[in-house]
Design an enzyme around this catalytic site. Structure first.
Site, short mmCIF file in Angstrom:
data_model
loop_
_atom_site.label_atom_id
_atom_site.label_comp_id
_atom_site.label_asym_id
_atom_site.label_seq_id
_atom_site.Cartn_x
_atom_site.Cartn_y
_atom_site.Cartn_z
N ARG A 169 -2.07 7.67 -8.21
CA ARG A 169 -3.18 8.44 -8.07
C ARG A 169 -3.21 8.80 -6.51
NH1 ARG A 169 -8.79 6.80 -10.47
NH2 ARG A 169 -8.77 5.28 -8.88
N THR A 182 -7.55 12.78 -3.41
CA THR A 182 -7.94 13.88 -4.49
C THR A 182 -8.00 12.90 -5.65
OG1 THR A 182 -5.43 14.06 -5.09
CG2 THR A 182 -6.39 15.23 -3.25
N ASP A 232 -8.50 -3.25 -9.35
CA ASP A 232 -7.03 -2.47 -9.43
C ASP A 232 -6.16 -3.03 -10.45
OD1 ASP A 232 -4.27 -1.90 -8.76
OD2 ASP A 232 -5.38 -0.50 -7.31
N ASP A 292 -2.46 -4.01 -8.86
CA ASP A 292 -2.65 -5.05 -7.92
C ASP A 292 -2.98 -6.68 -8.62
OD1 ASP A 292 -2.14 -3.44 -5.80
OD2 ASP A 292 -3.98 -3.02 -5.42
C1 PRP Z 1 -4.06 3.04 -11.85
C2 PRP Z 1 -3.88 2.69 -13.44
C3 PRP Z 1 -3.83 4.08 -13.99
C4 PRP Z 1 -4.55 5.04 -13.07
C5 PRP Z 1 -5.87 5.31 -13.80
O1 PRP Z 1 -2.84 3.31 -11.54
O2 PRP Z 1 -3.00 1.73 -13.88
O3 PRP Z 1 -2.53 4.85 -14.16
O4 PRP Z 1 -4.84 4.30 -11.89
O5 PRP Z 1 -6.63 6.26 -13.09
P1 PRP Z 1 -6.81 7.75 -13.62
O6 PRP Z 1 -7.23 7.66 -15.08
O7 PRP Z 1 -8.13 8.15 -12.55
O8 PRP Z 1 -5.52 8.35 -13.36
P2 PRP Z 1 -2.58 3.60 -10.10
O9 PRP Z 1 -2.75 5.02 -9.77
O10 PRP Z 1 -3.49 2.76 -9.14
O11 PRP Z 1 -0.99 3.31 -9.68
P3 PRP Z 1 -0.34 1.82 -9.81
O12 PRP Z 1 -0.59 1.21 -11.27
O13 PRP Z 1 1.00 2.19 -9.50
O14 PRP Z 1 -1.03 0.79 -8.98
N1 URA Z 2 -7.09 2.25 -11.65
C1 URA Z 2 -7.28 0.81 -11.70
O1 URA Z 2 -6.43 0.10 -11.51
N2 URA Z 2 -8.71 0.41 -11.74
C2 URA Z 2 -9.82 1.33 -11.79
O2 URA Z 2 -10.87 1.15 -11.99
C3 URA Z 2 -9.45 2.92 -11.63
C4 URA Z 2 -8.11 3.19 -11.55
#
Ligand code: PRP
Ligand code: URA
Length: 210
Positions: free
Chosen positions: A105, A109, A201, A204
């Site tokens: 994400r 945005t 997160d 993380d």
């Molecule tokens: C997190 C999570 C989803 C997304 C959800 O990933 O694992 O993929 O956010 O958010 P959304 O429904 O608003 O799209 P992130 O973008 O943090 O990436 P990462 O798993 O690489 O940390």
């Molecule tokens: N992605 C995450 O990992 N946690 C949230 O709460 C939203 C998006």
């Protein structure tokens, strides 16, 4: 076909989600809980797999009994956090193929940006289960499923752990044919797009990167 999301209310699921939410839960236990929840969600999401009758000789008699009718499955975790669900799913579906789709994400945005996609070559013939623990705005799941459909898949389910109402709505509106299974439906998103109360997160916490 328009379907209602399935929110699992099983006591084991609720208990494990509570442990997952706790900020005192460390990386090792967090990862184990994500995997265990994936197994429990998999059990529910595969309830409609087709069966065929076979004849088997037990030590006592001939039994007319059911086995899975050999539908081909593919798991597609959304990187990174979806990776934490793969082993738990494979515990019950050891023959499933695994594709990967990478989306992150944009922090301002909140729109998903795709950076990787590698799916089984016969994805169009498989029942696909997309995995991501978090359904927040729903943008990542929506775009991942759009990409998977572009490559020919027609039968798709989504399994997550925690959803915000906004994410469920967005995913359902974009892909009304996709069955959604989650372990908890939370209250809302905050101004940074995090699920409230959520668990923070997920990527993380699974990979210990913060
Ligand atoms: C997190 C999570 C989803 C997304 C959800 O990933 O694992 O993929 O956010 O958010 P959304 O429904 O608003 O799209 P992130 O973008 O943090 O990436 P990462 O798993 O690489 O940390
Ligand atoms: N992605 C995450 O990992 N946690 C949230 O709460 C939203 C998006």
């Amino acid at each position: 076909m328009s379907k209602q999301p399935m929110i699992l209310d099983h006591p084991l699921v609720q208990h494990k989600v509570s442990l997952l939410r706790n900020k005192a839960t460390g990386t090792k236990e967090f990862k184990e809980l994500v995997s265990e929840l994936a197994t429990l969600l998999c059990y529910e999401a595969t309830r409609d797999l087709p069966l065929e009758e076979v004849e088997i000789e037990t030590p006592i008699a001939v039994a007319h009994t059911n086995v899975l009718s050999g539908r081909k499955l593919a798991l597609v975790p959304i990187l990174r956090a979806g990776l934490g669900m793969v082993d738990g799913m494979l515990t019950l579906l050891p023959a499933a193929k695994v594709g990967h789709i990478g989306l992150y994400r944009n922090e301002e945005t909140l729109e998903p940006v795709e950076y990787y996609c590698k799916l089984p070559s016969d994805i169009a013939e498989r029942d696909v289960i997309v995995l991501d623990p978090m359904l927040a705005t729903g943008g990542s799941a929506r775009d991942a499923i759009t990409q998977i459909k572009k490559r020919g898949a027609r039968s798709i389910k989504f399994i997550g752990i925690i959803a915000a109402p906004e994410g469920l709505k967005a995913l359902h509106e974009a892909h009304p044919d996709v069955d959604i299974y989650v372990a908890a439906l939370d209250e809302k998103l905050n101004e940074k797009g995090y699920i409230v109360p959520g668990l923070g997160d997920a990527g993380d916490r699974i990979f210990g990167t913060k």
